[in-house]
Design a protein around this motif. Structure first.
Motif, PDB file in Angstrom:
ATOM      1  N   ILE A 176       0.837  -1.199   0.000  1.00  0.00           N
ATOM      2  CA  ILE A 176       0.000   0.000   0.000  1.00  0.00           C
ATOM      3  C   ILE A 176       0.877   1.256   0.000  1.00  0.00           C
ATOM      4  CG2 ILE A 176      -1.598   1.333   1.440  1.00  0.00           C
ATOM      5  CD1 ILE A 176      -2.911  -1.340   2.192  1.00  0.00           C
ATOM      6  N   TYR A 219       2.336   1.993  -3.441  1.00  0.00           N
ATOM      7  CA  TYR A 219       1.403   2.683  -4.349  1.00  0.00           C
ATOM      8  C   TYR A 219       1.224   4.143  -3.928  1.00  0.00           C
ATOM      9  CZ  TYR A 219       0.087  -1.819  -6.357  1.00  0.00           C
ATOM     10  OH  TYR A 219       0.104  -3.026  -6.987  1.00  0.00           O
ATOM     11  N   LEU A 220       1.125   4.380  -2.619  1.00  0.00           N
ATOM     12  CA  LEU A 220       0.896   5.746  -2.149  1.00  0.00           C
ATOM     13  C   LEU A 220       2.062   6.656  -2.528  1.00  0.00           C
ATOM     14  CD1 LEU A 220      -0.715   5.253   1.380  1.00  0.00           C
ATOM     15  CD2 LEU A 220      -1.819   5.876  -0.757  1.00  0.00           C
ATOM     16  N   GLN A 229       4.119   6.272  -5.000  1.00  0.00           N
ATOM     17  CA  GLN A 229       4.063   6.520  -6.447  1.00  0.00           C
ATOM     18  C   GLN A 229       3.032   7.589  -6.778  1.00  0.00           C
ATOM     19  OE1 GLN A 229       4.137   3.429  -9.489  1.00  0.00           O
ATOM     20  NE2 GLN A 229       4.453   1.980  -7.826  1.00  0.00           N
ATOM     21  N   ALA A 230       1.923   7.588  -6.016  1.00  0.00           N
ATOM     22  CA  ALA A 230       0.875   8.574  -6.273  1.00  0.00           C
ATOM     23  C   ALA A 230       1.311   9.948  -5.797  1.00  0.00           C
ATOM     24  CB  ALA A 230      -0.416   8.151  -5.581  1.00  0.00           C
ATOM     25  N   ILE A 231       2.144   9.999  -4.747  1.00  0.00           N
ATOM     26  CA  ILE A 231       2.569  11.292  -4.220  1.00  0.00           C
ATOM     27  C   ILE A 231       3.670  11.885  -5.090  1.00  0.00           C
ATOM     28  CG2 ILE A 231       3.682  12.452  -2.268  1.00  0.00           C
ATOM     29  CD1 ILE A 231       2.300  10.295  -0.484  1.00  0.00           C
ATOM     30  N   SER A 232       4.723  11.117  -5.333  1.00  0.00           N
ATOM     31  CA  SER A 232       5.825  11.642  -6.138  1.00  0.00           C
ATOM     32  C   SER A 232       6.589  10.506  -6.801  1.00  0.00           C
ATOM     33  CB  SER A 232       6.774  12.458  -5.261  1.00  0.00           C
ATOM     34  OG  SER A 232       8.012  12.588  -5.886  1.00  0.00           O
ATOM     35  N   LEU A 233       6.612  10.537  -8.138  1.00  0.00           N
ATOM     36  CA  LEU A 233       7.353   9.508  -8.868  1.00  0.00           C
ATOM     37  C   LEU A 233       8.851   9.644  -8.633  1.00  0.00           C
ATOM     38  CD1 LEU A 233       5.585   9.325 -12.325  1.00  0.00           C
ATOM     39  CD2 LEU A 233       5.651   7.587 -10.563  1.00  0.00           C
ATOM     40  N   ALA A 257      -7.552  -5.286   0.537  1.00  0.00           N
ATOM     41  CA  ALA A 257      -6.954  -3.986   0.854  1.00  0.00           C
ATOM     42  C   ALA A 257      -6.008  -3.543  -0.258  1.00  0.00           C
ATOM     43  CB  ALA A 257      -6.209  -4.076   2.185  1.00  0.00           C
ATOM     44  N   ILE A 258      -5.171  -4.472  -0.742  1.00  0.00           N
ATOM     45  CA  ILE A 258      -4.205  -4.115  -1.784  1.00  0.00           C
ATOM     46  C   ILE A 258      -4.924  -3.719  -3.072  1.00  0.00           C
ATOM     47  CG2 ILE A 258      -2.416  -5.051  -3.313  1.00  0.00           C
ATOM     48  CD1 ILE A 258      -1.346  -6.610  -0.948  1.00  0.00           C
ATOM     49  N   VAL A 301      -6.503  -0.204  -2.706  1.00  0.00           N
ATOM     50  CA  VAL A 301      -5.550   0.906  -2.816  1.00  0.00           C
ATOM     51  C   VAL A 301      -5.023   1.013  -4.243  1.00  0.00           C
ATOM     52  CG1 VAL A 301      -3.311   1.767  -2.050  1.00  0.00           C
ATOM     53  CG2 VAL A 301      -4.891   0.789  -0.401  1.00  0.00           C
ATOM     54  N   TYR A 302      -4.798  -0.123  -4.884  1.00  0.00           N
ATOM     55  CA  TYR A 302      -4.300  -0.105  -6.256  1.00  0.00           C
ATOM     56  C   TYR A 302      -5.285   0.610  -7.173  1.00  0.00           C
ATOM     57  CZ  TYR A 302      -2.954  -1.820 -10.853  1.00  0.00           C
ATOM     58  OH  TYR A 302      -2.600  -1.892 -12.174  1.00  0.00           O
ATOM     59  N   THR A 332      -5.240   4.425  -6.461  1.00  0.00           N
ATOM     60  CA  THR A 332      -4.035   5.175  -6.833  1.00  0.00           C
ATOM     61  C   THR A 332      -3.694   5.043  -8.316  1.00  0.00           C
ATOM     62  OG1 THR A 332      -2.715   3.288  -6.136  1.00  0.00           O
ATOM     63  CG2 THR A 332      -2.938   5.106  -4.559  1.00  0.00           C
ATOM     64  N   ILE A 334      -4.149   8.135 -10.460  1.00  0.00           N
ATOM     65  CA  ILE A 334      -3.247   9.209 -10.013  1.00  0.00           C
ATOM     66  C   ILE A 334      -1.829   8.931 -10.498  1.00  0.00           C
ATOM     67  CG2 ILE A 334      -2.429  10.505  -8.006  1.00  0.00           C
ATOM     68  CD1 ILE A 334      -4.855   9.448  -6.489  1.00  0.00           C
ATOM     69  N   ILE A 335      -1.403   7.675 -10.363  1.00  0.00           N
ATOM     70  CA  ILE A 335      -0.043   7.317 -10.784  1.00  0.00           C
ATOM     71  C   ILE A 335       0.102   7.516 -12.292  1.00  0.00           C
ATOM     72  CG2 ILE A 335       1.613   5.412 -10.966  1.00  0.00           C
ATOM     73  CD1 ILE A 335       0.389   4.336  -8.325  1.00  0.00           C
ATOM     74  N   ASN A 369       0.448  11.126 -12.962  1.00  0.00           N
ATOM     75  CA  ASN A 369       1.796  11.567 -12.593  1.00  0.00           C
ATOM     76  C   ASN A 369       2.798  11.246 -13.682  1.00  0.00           C
ATOM     77  OD1 ASN A 369       0.997  12.512 -10.167  1.00  0.00           O
ATOM     78  ND2 ASN A 369       1.876  10.870  -8.937  1.00  0.00           N
ATOM     79  N   ALA A 409       4.922  13.923 -15.694  1.00  0.00           N
ATOM     80  CA  ALA A 409       6.381  13.938 -15.608  1.00  0.00           C
ATOM     81  C   ALA A 409       6.993  13.935 -16.999  1.00  0.00           C
ATOM     82  CB  ALA A 409       6.866  12.721 -14.810  1.00  0.00           C
TER      83      ALA A 409
END
Lengths: 215, 237
Positions: free
Chosen positions: A90, A93-94, A96-100, B36-37, B40-41, B44, B47-48, B51, B55
């Motif tokens: 978890i 992933y978090l 990665q979502a915050i800052s690559l 849970a995994i 969250v996957y 996110t 968002i990923i 990003n 970038a």
């Protein structure tokens, strides 16, 4: 005196402060050395690694403490590792979502939080035997202590190795960076210096206590 | 001596209930963790992905100073032409065309990678057809030694090589007039040469090598098809 202190019922503050200072995971227990040496080349990396570890520590301790009575003794380690690995995934992933960029800087060491002996150690030695509240406090204290220790190393290494702190140049352009501090040997050097300082402090305290006992 | 034997013979009888409980606990913890995994996957993931696109977009605009937007194009080997790709496309043969405010193509950002001192170095460079030169370079990923090899990202003298690195096309439009050359520090005399870095010879040479290889393939492909690039799908045919 020391025996008397230990038999007292520990208060909430004691549970928390043990990890921060008296039983600091890095400087006193010397646990989790792999991330301590590997990702502390800058203060930012150290802070991120410390916070990620603290998050996993608190969350897994909470869950382990919650289910401590229903997990059969034979499979407790398997269950704990499963829980820890979940929270590490978890966190991965978090981040990665915050800052690559941060994720790239920490690299494989995020996944390797799973094998940080500090986390399984707290789950097995504390959370699986104590109430949820105390387990959270203990984990938070250890997490804060771990983060502070990483920051101590990262700060010194970044300051000497790049002349900056959190990316802000501090030592001016005339400062010639000690490249070795950014490299793995720099991690060992700074860890050794910090351990020396802490054992020096410990010895002084013990001498003082011995002196008081005599008088 | 007989102790181990004894423990074996005094094993408790097989307890079905206790065994089932072990299975039940491990299984339910496993299911809980799996859910849970996945949760969250799923949260996110967008968002990923955003990003990553952001970038890349930043890097493209970084190496093409005059561009304000960029569009990904995919090279089609069979058709020998470019076609528009989605902004989150990945893989080989992708180039990013930069457009200015008037939606005119001002340059193309191309990714390349090569073996450095520690591991592969991934580099994005900006090619300006107008100047027939590489006008910007950015290291996307490298594990070069901090303080030595990583100077390919920071050293101002080295980065000056890429302000206007000549990659003019030869008369036939299929090759470069002068392939990029790597020279020793301070020996640069021609606009297509790259000055190395003392103390980071391997990393700087690796950068020059990958730029030479990539520019020999991509600059002719891009340079002769500039008119086919537009910000939208129309006019592509």
């Amino acid at each position: 005196m020391a025996v008397g202190l230990q038999t007292e019922v520990p208060g909430a503050a004691d549970d928390f402060l043990a990890g921060v200072w008296k039983r600091n995971p890095v400087f006193v227990q010397v646990l989790g050395m792999c991330p301590v040496l590997a990702v502390t080349n800058t203060a930012m990396n150290a802070l991120a690694m410390g916070l990620a570890t603290a998050f996993v520590l608190v969350m897994s301790s909470t869950v382990v403490s919650t289910i401590r009575k229903i997990v059969p003794h034979q499979v407790r380690i398997v269950t704990f590792i499963l829980i820890i690995a979940t929270f590490v995934t978890i966190v991965d992933y978090l981040i990665q979502a915050i800052s690559l960029g941060l994720h790239r800087a920490l690299g494989a060491f995020i996944s390797l939080i799973v094998v940080n002996c500090l986390i399984l150690g707290r789950a097995e030695a504390f959370a699986s035997q104590n109430r949820i509240g105390r387990s959270i406090l203990d984990a938070a204290g250890m997490g804060v202590g771990f983060t502070l220790a990483l920051l101590c190393l990262g700060g010194v290494r970044e300051l000497l190795g790049a002349g900056s702190l959190f990316g802000v140049p501090l030592l001016g352009s005339s400062f010639e960076p000690w490249t070795v501090m950014m490299l793995p040997p720099g991690g060992f050097f700074s860890l050794a210096a910090w351990l020396l300082l802490f054992s020096g402090l410990k010895q002084r305290r013990e001498r003082k206590l011995a002196g008081e006992a005599v008088t | 001596m007989s102790a181990p034997v004894q423990t074996e013979t005094t094993l408790p009888p097989f307890d079905v209930k206790a065994t089932l409980r072990i299975y039940a606990v491990v299984l339910s913890v496993g299911i809980f963790c799996g859910v849970a995994i996945v949760g969250v996957y799923e949260i996110t993931k967008p968002i990923i992905a955003r990003n990553k696109v952001a970038a890349r977009q930043n890097a493209v605009l970084d190496v093409l100073p005059r561009a304000t937007t960029s569009v990904a194009y995919q090279w089609d080997d069979a058709a020998e032409s470019f076609r528009i790709a989605s902004s989150d496309a990945e893989g080989d043969g992708l180039v990013f065309v930069g457009f200015d405010d008037a939606e005119k193509p001002v340059g193309v950002a191309i990714e390349t990678k090569g073996m450095g001192y520690q591991d592969f170095i991934r580099v994005l460079y900006g090619y300006s057809p107008q100047e027939q030169a590489i006008i910007g370079v950015r290291v996307l990923e490298s594990r070069e030694t901090p303080g030595l090899g990583d100077r390919i990202e920071k050293d101002p003298v080295f980065l000056k090589n890429f302000e206007a690195l000549d990659v003019s096309l030869a008369g036939d439009g299929k090759t470069l007039a002068h392939p990029i050359e790597f020279v020793k520090p301070g020996e640069k005399t021609e606009p297509w040469q790259i000055d190395g870095i003392t103390g980071a010879t391997i990393s700087s040479k690796a950068t020059a090598d990958m730029l030479r290889e990539s520019s020999q393939i991509w600059v002719p492909r891009v340079g002769t098809r500039l008119s086919t690039f537009t910000t939208t799908e129309e006019g592509e045919d």
